[in-house]
Design a protein around this motif. Sequence first.
Motif, short mmCIF file in Angstrom:
data_model
loop_
_atom_site.label_atom_id
_atom_site.label_comp_id
_atom_site.label_asym_id
_atom_site.label_seq_id
_atom_site.Cartn_x
_atom_site.Cartn_y
_atom_site.Cartn_z
N PRO A 1 1.06 -1.37 -0.58
CA PRO A 1 0.28 -0.06 0.13
C PRO A 1 1.09 1.21 0.34
O PRO A 1 2.18 1.44 0.55
N GLU A 2 0.41 2.11 -0.33
CA GLU A 2 0.58 3.82 -0.55
C GLU A 2 0.57 4.49 0.33
O GLU A 2 1.03 5.84 0.63
N THR A 3 -0.70 4.63 0.98
CA THR A 3 -1.04 5.06 2.10
C THR A 3 -2.25 4.45 3.27
O THR A 3 -2.67 3.07 3.61
N VAL A 4 -2.03 4.61 4.15
CA VAL A 4 -2.74 4.48 5.25
C VAL A 4 -4.13 4.21 5.60
O VAL A 4 -5.24 3.34 5.32
N ALA A 5 -5.26 4.99 4.28
CA ALA A 5 -6.23 4.31 3.94
C ALA A 5 -6.36 3.08 2.89
O ALA A 5 -7.78 2.56 3.26
N GLN A 6 -4.97 2.92 2.37
CA GLN A 6 -5.68 1.31 1.58
C GLN A 6 -5.05 0.00 2.62
O GLN A 6 -5.64 -0.43 2.24
N VAL A 7 -3.74 0.77 3.71
CA VAL A 7 -3.53 -0.71 4.54
C VAL A 7 -4.98 -0.93 5.34
O VAL A 7 -5.20 -1.29 4.99
N SER A 8 -6.05 0.49 6.11
CA SER A 8 -7.08 0.55 6.38
C SER A 8 -8.45 -0.27 5.40
O SER A 8 -9.18 -1.61 6.61
N ALA A 9 -7.90 -0.17 4.42
CA ALA A 9 -8.98 -0.73 3.62
C ALA A 9 -8.77 -2.68 3.35
O ALA A 9 -9.39 -3.08 3.26
N LEU A 10 -7.20 -2.52 3.20
CA LEU A 10 -6.95 -3.86 3.30
C LEU A 10 -7.51 -5.10 4.66
O LEU A 10 -7.40 -5.70 4.70
N LEU A 11 -7.11 -4.48 5.94
CA LEU A 11 -7.37 -4.79 6.73
C LEU A 11 -8.97 -5.22 7.02
O LEU A 11 -9.23 -6.18 7.36
N GLY A 12 -9.35 -4.42 7.16
CA GLY A 12 -10.95 -4.90 7.29
C GLY A 12 -11.11 -5.74 6.18
O GLY A 12 -12.12 -6.03 6.48
N PHE A 13 -10.69 -5.60 5.02
CA PHE A 13 -11.27 -6.89 4.32
C PHE A 13 -10.82 -8.53 4.29
O PHE A 13 -11.47 -9.14 4.53
N CYS A 14 -9.51 -8.01 5.09
CA CYS A 14 -9.14 -9.76 5.34
C CYS A 14 -9.59 -10.21 6.59
O CYS A 14 -9.76 -10.68 6.58
N HIS A 15 -10.08 -9.31 7.16
CA HIS A 15 -10.62 -9.50 8.05
C HIS A 15 -12.42 -10.19 8.23
O HIS A 15 -12.75 -11.20 8.64
N ALA A 16 -13.14 -9.08 7.57
CA ALA A 16 -14.36 -9.69 7.31
C ALA A 16 -14.21 -11.30 6.34
O ALA A 16 -14.69 -12.50 6.26
N GLU A 17 -13.14 -11.84 5.49
CA GLU A 17 -12.30 -12.83 4.83
C GLU A 17 -11.96 -14.13 5.84
O GLU A 17 -11.95 -14.84 5.22
N ARG A 18 -11.32 -13.59 6.61
CA ARG A 18 -11.16 -14.41 7.65
C ARG A 18 -9.64 -14.80 6.96
O ARG A 18 -9.31 -16.33 7.46
N VAL A 19 -9.32 -13.77 6.35
CA VAL A 19 -7.30 -14.37 6.23
C VAL A 19 -6.09 -13.58 7.27
O VAL A 19 -6.65 -12.39 6.97
N GLY A 20 -5.20 -14.29 6.86
CA GLY A 20 -4.81 -13.77 7.89
C GLY A 20 -3.15 -12.99 7.01
O GLY A 20 -3.37 -13.10 5.58
N VAL A 21 -2.83 -12.26 7.85
CA VAL A 21 -1.56 -10.54 6.99
C VAL A 21 -0.21 -10.96 8.60
O VAL A 21 -0.29 -11.01 8.89
#
Length: 474
Positions: A52-72
């Motif tokens: 990611p390039e921005t904190v907004a992208q990090v936020s969106a990424l983690l939010g999606f992984c949280h919803a999908e139950r995928v590890g980061v």
Amino acid sequence: MKGKAVLNPADAAFVKRLAVAVPGLWLGAAEPRYLEEPRGRWRGQAGVLARPETVAQVSALLGFCHAERVGVVPFGGGTGLVGGQVASEGPVPVALSLERMRAVRQVDGQALVIEAGATLQAVQDAAAAVGKRFPLTLASQGSAQIGGCLATNAGGVNVLRYGTARALCLGLEVVLADGTIWHGLKRLAKDNTGYDLRDLIIGSEGSLGIITAASLRLHEPPAVEGVALLAVPSPAAAVALLGLAQARFAGCVSAFELISGQGLAFLREVGPEVALPFAADPDWSVLIELGLPAGMEAEAAFADLYEAAGDLVSDAVVAQSGVQAAALWQMRESIPLANRRIGAISSHDIAVPGADIPAFIAAATEMLREIGDFRLNCFGHVGDGNLHFNVFPAEGRRREEYEAIRSEVMAAVHRLVVKRFDGSISAEHGIGRLKVGELARSAAPAKMAMMRAIKTALDPRGILNPGVILPAAS
């Protein structure tokens, strides 16, 4: 984490959905360097690499992984030595690198606000550009990222004077497991408004949140600096010499490093090729750095210390220039590289009370003699009690020959540290994946229960760096 749902893999179908959910996010295959760690004990896996390039992208990424139950699994330069940056087991995770997030957001005479993907060297350079110093110093600072340094509460050689990474951080910006952003980038030396969330995140190794930016405390550089290597007869003499140096130059001892003769022998055996100042390697020596006020001379200060030390010091080399000082530090910083080339059976990043350093070294050496035939390289930061007590094959043998007793060696050293010396099994490298079992065996049950409760509260689905510090959900 018992009873929580098992994580899902970051498979091809997931990656397609992620690309749609977070438009503009850089996604690609993880090159080998993102799946490796320096000691070669683990080979990581990743379904996709996200940059990611921005904190907004990090936020969106983690939010999606949280919803999908995928590890980061966060990768912050890859210099960690306990496997915290690679996951070799479990469902294939997303590898997360913040290397594109390295901007300096703000700098003044007291603080620097910088993004987590900046290297430690870049942080130091940004501080120097305004006439200040960020004193956290590591051999790997050219590649280690500041986010990773904070996530592991890195120590380094200047803890004696300036403290660990935690002491050098004023505030954080953190993305939590569900994508929530905590905007905690205050530049305050004092803030007692409730729980110290900054200190909770620092040292959590990416298991409670992803650090995306930090407010860092800057220091005035000393007016005069000097470096010397002093030969000492024993670790007890080194501890006594530190006390003498601190008494004569209160607050001015920046670093005090213990070096064993075995470490110097490894440098002669396998390199890297560096200048070794003494004709004959002493059994023990200490590398001292002084940061003095204006009006004092480093050479005179070391001469005063040498005279006062008496039998505590048998020989000394004082750097006469910045080049010579750098050469002495290069020698010290090359010891871990030589260790890697020899190949350790078991490496121990431990801490004991400073006064107990001589007794610990003697006890650990005697204990290991009863287990097998080894070479021992003990070196580290005398001022804060942090020793790197590393066990190597006997001359002419390879570490693979000792694989059957590697866990016995580690357990024995850690048991001695905790039970007899009330010490720590991880002073500055973290727990990662290497020491999960050791932590569970050595820590008080109350501590383990508190940590599990915190992990469950902040990361209920266990997506953040699964398997680090605490066992992954099963």
